[in-house]
Design a protein around this motif. Structure first.
Motif, mmCIF file in Angstrom:
data_model
loop_
_atom_site.group_PDB
_atom_site.id
_atom_site.type_symbol
_atom_site.label_atom_id
_atom_site.label_comp_id
_atom_site.label_asym_id
_atom_site.label_seq_id
_atom_site.Cartn_x
_atom_site.Cartn_y
_atom_site.Cartn_z
ATOM 1 N N ASP A 818 -40.480 -10.204 -23.796
ATOM 2 C CA ASP A 818 -39.401 -10.919 -23.128
ATOM 3 C C ASP A 818 -38.644 -11.833 -24.093
ATOM 4 O OD1 ASP A 818 -41.082 -13.049 -23.568
ATOM 5 O OD2 ASP A 818 -41.452 -13.485 -21.462
ATOM 6 N N SER A 819 -39.149 -11.934 -25.344
ATOM 7 C CA SER A 819 -38.548 -12.727 -26.422
ATOM 8 C C SER A 819 -38.551 -14.217 -26.149
ATOM 9 C CB SER A 819 -37.096 -12.278 -26.708
ATOM 10 O OG SER A 819 -37.091 -10.992 -27.274
ATOM 11 N N ARG A 820 -39.049 -14.629 -25.022
ATOM 12 C CA ARG A 820 -39.049 -16.051 -24.698
ATOM 13 C C ARG A 820 -40.379 -16.716 -25.035
ATOM 14 N NH1 ARG A 820 -36.362 -19.293 -19.737
ATOM 15 N NH2 ARG A 820 -37.267 -21.314 -20.223
ATOM 16 N N HIS A 821 -41.438 -15.930 -24.982
ATOM 17 C CA HIS A 821 -42.761 -16.512 -25.206
ATOM 18 C C HIS A 821 -43.348 -16.035 -26.523
ATOM 19 C CE1 HIS A 821 -42.393 -16.744 -20.705
ATOM 20 N NE2 HIS A 821 -42.731 -17.980 -21.016
ATOM 21 N N LEU A 822 -43.998 -16.970 -27.197
ATOM 22 C CA LEU A 822 -44.624 -16.703 -28.488
ATOM 23 C C LEU A 822 -46.078 -17.137 -28.393
ATOM 24 C CD1 LEU A 822 -44.008 -16.000 -31.579
ATOM 25 C CD2 LEU A 822 -43.906 -18.479 -31.885
ATOM 26 N N LEU A 823 -46.974 -16.226 -28.740
ATOM 27 C CA LEU A 823 -48.403 -16.532 -28.713
ATOM 28 C C LEU A 823 -48.899 -16.704 -30.140
ATOM 29 C CD1 LEU A 823 -51.085 -16.793 -27.122
ATOM 30 C CD2 LEU A 823 -51.339 -14.316 -27.357
ATOM 31 N N SER A 824 -49.641 -17.773 -30.366
ATOM 32 C CA SER A 824 -50.165 -18.062 -31.704
ATOM 33 C C SER A 824 -51.641 -18.397 -31.628
ATOM 34 C CB SER A 824 -49.414 -19.243 -32.329
ATOM 35 O OG SER A 824 -48.048 -18.949 -32.484
ATOM 36 N N THR A 825 -52.335 -18.125 -32.723
ATOM 37 C CA THR A 825 -53.732 -18.520 -32.821
ATOM 38 C C THR A 825 -54.040 -18.885 -34.260
ATOM 39 O OG1 THR A 825 -56.001 -17.907 -32.226
ATOM 40 C CG2 THR A 825 -54.654 -16.220 -33.282
ATOM 41 N N GLY A 826 -55.092 -19.679 -34.419
ATOM 42 C CA GLY A 826 -55.437 -20.128 -35.757
ATOM 43 C C GLY A 826 -56.872 -20.595 -35.840
ATOM 44 N N CYS A 830 -57.767 -21.732 -30.754
ATOM 45 C CA CYS A 830 -56.927 -21.767 -29.550
ATOM 46 C C CYS A 830 -55.853 -20.687 -29.591
ATOM 47 C CB CYS A 830 -56.251 -23.128 -29.417
ATOM 48 S SG CYS A 830 -57.336 -24.440 -28.892
ATOM 49 N N PHE A 831 -55.617 -20.087 -28.430
ATOM 50 C CA PHE A 831 -54.411 -19.309 -28.202
ATOM 51 C C PHE A 831 -53.424 -20.212 -27.469
ATOM 52 C CE2 PHE A 831 -55.112 -15.111 -29.638
ATOM 53 C CZ PHE A 831 -56.442 -14.784 -29.435
ATOM 54 N N LYS A 832 -52.189 -20.263 -27.958
ATOM 55 C CA LYS A 832 -51.183 -21.091 -27.300
ATOM 56 C C LYS A 832 -49.914 -20.280 -27.092
ATOM 57 C CE LYS A 832 -53.012 -25.442 -29.012
ATOM 58 N NZ LYS A 832 -52.753 -26.725 -29.698
ATOM 59 N N VAL A 833 -49.443 -20.306 -25.844
ATOM 60 C CA VAL A 833 -48.197 -19.641 -25.497
ATOM 61 C C VAL A 833 -47.088 -20.678 -25.512
ATOM 62 C CG1 VAL A 833 -46.958 -18.258 -23.800
ATOM 63 C CG2 VAL A 833 -49.439 -18.010 -24.047
ATOM 64 N N ILE A 834 -46.073 -20.413 -26.297
ATOM 65 C CA ILE A 834 -44.937 -21.332 -26.417
ATOM 66 C C ILE A 834 -43.732 -20.708 -25.744
ATOM 67 C CG2 ILE A 834 -43.402 -22.524 -28.025
ATOM 68 C CD1 ILE A 834 -45.614 -22.191 -30.116
ATOM 69 N N ASP A 835 -43.056 -21.504 -24.919
ATOM 70 C CA ASP A 835 -41.742 -21.114 -24.420
ATOM 71 C C ASP A 835 -40.751 -21.420 -25.538
ATOM 72 O OD1 ASP A 835 -39.086 -21.441 -23.224
ATOM 73 O OD2 ASP A 835 -40.122 -21.038 -21.346
ATOM 74 N N VAL A 836 -40.192 -20.386 -26.134
ATOM 75 C CA VAL A 836 -39.365 -20.557 -27.320
ATOM 76 C C VAL A 836 -38.115 -21.384 -27.008
ATOM 77 C CG1 VAL A 836 -38.029 -19.351 -29.082
ATOM 78 C CG2 VAL A 836 -40.217 -18.431 -28.330
ATOM 79 N N GLN A 837 -37.567 -21.250 -25.811
ATOM 80 C CA GLN A 837 -36.340 -21.956 -25.477
ATOM 81 C C GLN A 837 -36.564 -23.443 -25.281
ATOM 82 O OE1 GLN A 837 -34.316 -20.120 -22.222
ATOM 83 N NE2 GLN A 837 -34.304 -18.098 -23.154
ATOM 84 N N THR A 838 -37.684 -23.818 -24.694
ATOM 85 C CA THR A 838 -37.931 -25.231 -24.395
ATOM 86 C C THR A 838 -38.902 -25.877 -25.361
ATOM 87 O OG1 THR A 838 -39.779 -24.752 -22.912
ATOM 88 C CG2 THR A 838 -37.579 -24.780 -21.943
ATOM 89 N N GLY A 839 -39.669 -25.077 -26.067
ATOM 90 C CA GLY A 839 -40.654 -25.638 -26.968
ATOM 91 C C GLY A 839 -41.938 -26.071 -26.289
ATOM 92 N N MET A 840 -42.121 -25.704 -25.033
ATOM 93 C CA MET A 840 -43.320 -26.115 -24.307
ATOM 94 C C MET A 840 -44.472 -25.153 -24.536
ATOM 95 S SD MET A 840 -41.946 -27.073 -20.578
ATOM 96 C CE MET A 840 -40.546 -28.144 -20.338
ATOM 97 N N VAL A 841 -45.654 -25.683 -24.608
ATOM 98 C CA VAL A 841 -46.857 -24.865 -24.548
ATOM 99 C C VAL A 841 -47.139 -24.632 -23.069
ATOM 100 C CG1 VAL A 841 -49.311 -24.720 -25.068
ATOM 101 C CG2 VAL A 841 -47.759 -25.800 -26.696
ATOM 102 N N VAL A 842 -46.813 -23.451 -22.579
ATOM 103 C CA VAL A 842 -46.940 -23.184 -21.148
ATOM 104 C C VAL A 842 -48.307 -22.636 -20.799
ATOM 105 C CG1 VAL A 842 -44.472 -22.828 -20.828
ATOM 106 C CG2 VAL A 842 -45.916 -20.880 -21.394
ATOM 107 N N SER A 843 -49.074 -22.292 -21.802
ATOM 108 C CA SER A 843 -50.433 -21.830 -21.543
ATOM 109 C C SER A 843 -51.251 -21.980 -22.812
ATOM 110 C CB SER A 843 -50.432 -20.362 -21.088
ATOM 111 O OG SER A 843 -51.741 -19.931 -20.798
#
Length: 919
Positions: A818-826, A830-843
């Motif tokens: 959907d190009s809006r959410h970005l999932l990262s891990t390190g 933690c896995f963190k889902v970022i809303d790319v437009q708002t910068g929020m960690v939504v999950s």
């Protein structure tokens, strides 16, 4: 604690000044000041002169002596009987030099304030007296007297509405005769976009002036030059802007240069909606690529999942509901949480320790509620259940009087409240909220923060003597609190306790939600006066100025209900239940690792249904076969379009070609003696590109079986590469991501690639991973310090910086389709889902160990763990649903086909494993 921080900052900035706008009456303006002498006992032996500043205000004259021992003198214009320059009546007489520039003010009473610089109730001196003020700028005396005569006439009008109208006319005339001083621009190259009139809002007072928006800054220049000649905010620093409702009118604008602070950098009230909206548009246009405006719903998932605390969530809701620290009639409201103020130990495991959050304060006592309901039923329209509000300026200052005494004196005409009605005891205040006939107040954020100064009389204020002779000093705390700090600590623990987390949504329904208005509010016994609600009255439709002033005064004193944020029941906070993320497209693989060009047809019929089916059954992955093909960990996997050949890179510095048909290694190539970090296949299956720790990127011709080209692209190891639309994106430990335009060589082996550097994206530290969205418009980069940067590919500019892992390295980041959410891990697990437009960690979900690589579809994650297992995650439930045994060391790389039913993994154990779905 935003309010207390602001008060301390004001004291630091203006510690030499005793005057403040709080010495004015409510709705009064400060126009100008003149250096002058206050002459006492003129022409007598004991004549005295005190140098100071004469302030001309819309309803009073204020003289601030330079000597702090002397009191500030406030003369209400309505109490004056004469204002003149003595020379006016002595035109034919020689004017003595020491009388030049003198103004005589005869009045019936004056107020003496801050004598010996002590904050205390104003002293009233009654009786006819003459006050002489000699201006240093003697030539201005005529203009000053003329201004005072105008303001005096306004103050003598019988009706408040007529007074306000005349003062407003004087103010607007002054604003029309002045404009913003362009010499205040920070740079001569600034371009003016807009200028208009407005007022800067601070608690209880407003200050008129000029707003100016340039291409670089927002300015406010006060008409009176107080507290400083100009307020300047760099637009580049602005992070949030909100349109505000001020005095029930949509005229406010609040600007924040921080992400989470409750205290804004400036609050402006405009004289019309058009100016407000235009300033908002100009600022929003400038910052639209930096942050998107948040909605209440955007915080719900974070709160439900525990990403933000109950305290933080309530702050967000207050902010979105027009609650501001600059407007005491709309100050942030927080709930009473604890109901036990008598026990020696606070037991947060017992439900009876807590207040019933499903009811407003007025409904907590059944006997009192029965009386209120009976009165409500007998009342004529418009009906209301409570004669006072749960949040008002008086209630806010009731709690904060020990740190904000000047505000209380301003609100209450120079007086503190009666000692027995002060904030003397937590237990007494709670009991009165339960039993009092007109006391329904909630709490303020300060009760759940870290600064306990509002509970302590550290300023040594004389707040009066209670019945029984006891002086009002510090607030009396409950037995279970060992001191003010301990009280706040336990209050915080109560607010964040499991009981409150499970029931806070009920209080949100009452204050911000669907039980705020209408039949649900009636059923919940939550009905206040209609004037307190947004839209309860249209001030523009009221033509009588006296009625309008009366309404505004009532609004200020009574308080306002927050803007309604939710119209349906608020979801409960359940850690294991998440709202469903968008499943418009259900798979997400890195196109850089995909075997199929976006412009080519796959060899199977790809449908959304089949992909969804595959992800719904991803836990049924079974190991098909495995091979040890490298001498060190495998770092990258790429597969040809027909799926027959698998290319792998390894820390053993080799690129290998493995045949799935013959299950043998067909080629092994070494480009250097350093590790290779990743690989991909260019469209057409002609070339494999490999990145290396030796700073190079190698191009290998599949057809000719040889190195075709090499790009010395970086000054340190190349960590990851992606290919999109003829462009190569390379990430490196040299703290850059570079974008290259590559024209592939022809089939002849002597033809080289042509490289052109299109952009260089600078970072502060090493870059470990990159990914592009499906539209190839946004690139995300992750660093060794756990930061994510989101870039606009077209302009090579950064859109957002996210600090996710707090110094932990990022391993992988991938966009959802959907190009809006970005999932990262390190490395922080933690896995963190970022809303790319708002910068929020939504999950966000946490693993027991680091996850080195993954694929996801927006709802489910398939990850490779440090221990070698494949884990299937229910992102919505925040848990692992399946553990699949795999490698004997960390899973270092993962490839998934477009159908999402075939997976290849490479491990630290030097093996590649082939996995297939078995439905």
């Amino acid at each position: 604690m935003a309010f207390i921080r602001r008060r301390r900052l004001e004291r630091e900035l203006y510690s030499k000044e005793r005057f403040s706008l709080l010495l004015l009456n409510l709705e009064e303006y400060y126009f100008e000041q003149h250096t002058a002498n206050h002459i006492i006992n003129k022409d007598c032996k004991d004549e005295r002169r005190f140098m100071g500043s004469l302030k001309i205000c819309s309803k009073s004259i204020i003289f601030e002596p330079d000597d702090n021992i002397q009191p500030i003198i406030k003369i209400p214009l309505r109490d004056c009987t004469s204002i003149k320059a003595p020379e006016d009546n002595e035109a034919n007489k020689p004017v003595a030099r020491n009388t030049s520039g003198t103004i005589s003010v005869v009045c019936g009473q004056v107020f003496l304030i801050k004598e010996r610089n002590v904050i205390a109730p104003y002293k009233t001196v009654r009786g006819r007296a003459e006050h002489l003020f000699q201006l240093v700028a003697a030539w201005k005396v005529g203009d000053v007297v003329q201004t005072l005569h105008q303001l005096y006439r306004a103050s003598c009008l019988d009706k408040m509405g007529d007074q306000a109208a005349m003062i407003t006319a004087i103010l607007q005339s002054r604003l029309a005769r002045t404009s913003f001083d362009k010499n205040r621009f920070q740079s001569i190259s600034e371009t003016l976009h807009m200028e208009c009139k407005a007022e800067m809002v601070t608690p209880l007072v407003t200050n008129p002036g000029h707003v100016c928006v340039s291409d670089a800054n927002l300015y406010f220049q006060p008409l009176n030059g107080y507290p400083k000649p100009v307020v300047q905010i760099t637009l580049q620093n602005v992070r949030r802007i909100y349109k505000r409702r001020h005095g029930l009118m949509p005229l406010g604008l609040e600007v924040f240069c921080t992400e989470n602070d409750l205290c804004s950098d400036i609050y402006l009230k405009f004289y019309n909606c058009q100016d407000r909206d235009e300033v908002y548009r100009l600022i929003a246009k400038y910052i639209e690529n930096h942050i998107a405006e948040h909605t209440a719903e955007s915080y719900v998932l974070q709160w439900q999942r525990g990403h933000i605390s109950n305290y933080q969530y309530l702050l967000h809701l207050n902010n979105l509901a027009d609650r501001s620290c600059n407007d005491l009639s709309q100050y942030p409201v927080f709930p009473w949480i604890i109901a036990d103020y008598s026990s020696s130990v606070l037991d947060l495991t017992k439900p009876e320790t807590f207040r019933d959050l499903s009811k407003p304060v007025g409904a907590l006592n059944k006997e009192r509620l029965d009386r209120l309901v009976t009165r409500y039923q007998e009342m004529a329209e418009p009906k209301f259940m409570y004669g006072s509000h749960y949040s008002s300026p008086g209630y806010v200052l009731f709690y904060l009087v020990r740190v904000a005494p000047e505000y209380m004196l301003c609100l209450q005409n120079g007086k503190f409240d009666h000692a027995d009605r002060m904030f003397n005891s937590i237990a007494e205040t709670w009991k009165n909220c339960l039993d009092g006939a007109t006391d329904f107040k909630e709490l303020i954020p300060e009760f759940y923060e870290n600064d306990s100064s509002f509970l302590v009389n550290s300023l040594k204020l004389d707040l009066g003597k209670r019945q029984g002779g006891k002086m009002v000093e510090d607030v009396e705390l409950p037995p279970w609190a060992s001191g003010p700090d301990d009280f706040l600590q336990k209050s915080q623990e109560a607010l964040e306790s499991p009981y409150v987390s499970e029931h806070l949504h009920e209080w949100i329904d009452i204050i911000f939600g669907y039980k705020q208005k209408g039949s649900e509010a009636v059923a919940a016994h939550n009905v206040f006066h209609p004037l307190t609600y947004e839209g309860g009255v249209d001030l523009n439709s009221i033509m009588d100025p006296n009625e309008k002033v009366a309404l505004l005064t009532q609004i200020l004193e009574f308080g306002q209900t927050p803007k309604q944020l939710f119209t349906t029941p608020h979801p409960q906070r359940k850690i294991q239940k998440l709202k469903s993320l968008s499943r418009t497209s259900s798979h997400s693989i890195s196109i850089a690792e995909s075997p199929v060009s976006p412009n080519e047809e796959s060899f199977e019929d790809l449908t959304e249904e089949s992909i969804t089916l595959a992800w719904n059954n991803i836990a049924k992955l079974k190991l098909d076969k495995q091979y040890r093909i490298h001498k060190e960990a495998i770092t990258g996997i790429a597969v040809t379009c027909n799926g027959s050949s698998v290319f792998t890179t390894s820390q053993d510095s080799t690129l290998k070609m493995f045949s799935k048909d013959s299950n043998t290694i067909q080629r092994s190539v070494s480009f250097s003696n350093m590790a290779l970090s990743s690989c991909l296949i260019l469209p057409g299956d002609t070339t494999v590109i490999s990145s290396s720790w030796d700073n190079h990127i190698y191009f290998y011709s599949i057809a000719f079986g040889r190195q075709q080209d090499v790009l010395l692209g970086h000054d340190d190891a190349v960590s990851k590469i992606c290919w999109r639309d003829g462009r190569l994106f390379s990430a490196s430990w040299d703290s850059t991501v570079k974008v290259w335009h590559c024209v592939p060589g022809e089939t002849l082996s002597n033809k080289k690639h042509h490289f052109e550097l299109l952009a260089q994206l600078e970072h502060d530290v090493s870059v470990n991973t990159i990914d592009l969205n499906a539209a190839n418009t946004i690139l995300a980069s992750g660093t060794k310090e756990g930061t994510i940067s989101v870039w606009d590919v077209a302009t090579a500019t950064v859109l957002h910086h996210f600090f996710l892992l707090l110094w932990f390295p990022l391993f992988a980041s991938f966009f959802c389709t959907d190009s809006r959410h970005l999932l990262s891990t390190g490395e922080d697990c933690c896995f963190k889902v970022i809303d790319v437009q708002t910068g929020m960690v939504v999950s966000s979900v946490t693993a027991e160990e680091p996850q080195r690589c993954f694929k996801w579809d927006g709802n489910t994650i398939l990850s490779g763990s440090q221990s070698g297992e494949l884990l299937v995650w229910d992102l919505l439930g925040g848990k692992v649903t399946e553990r699949i045994k795999g490698h004997t060391g960390a899973v270092m790389s993962m490839w998934m086909n477009e159908q999402c039913n075939s997976v290849i993994t490479g491990g630290e154990d030097k093996q590649i494993m082939f996995w297939k779905l078995q439905y």
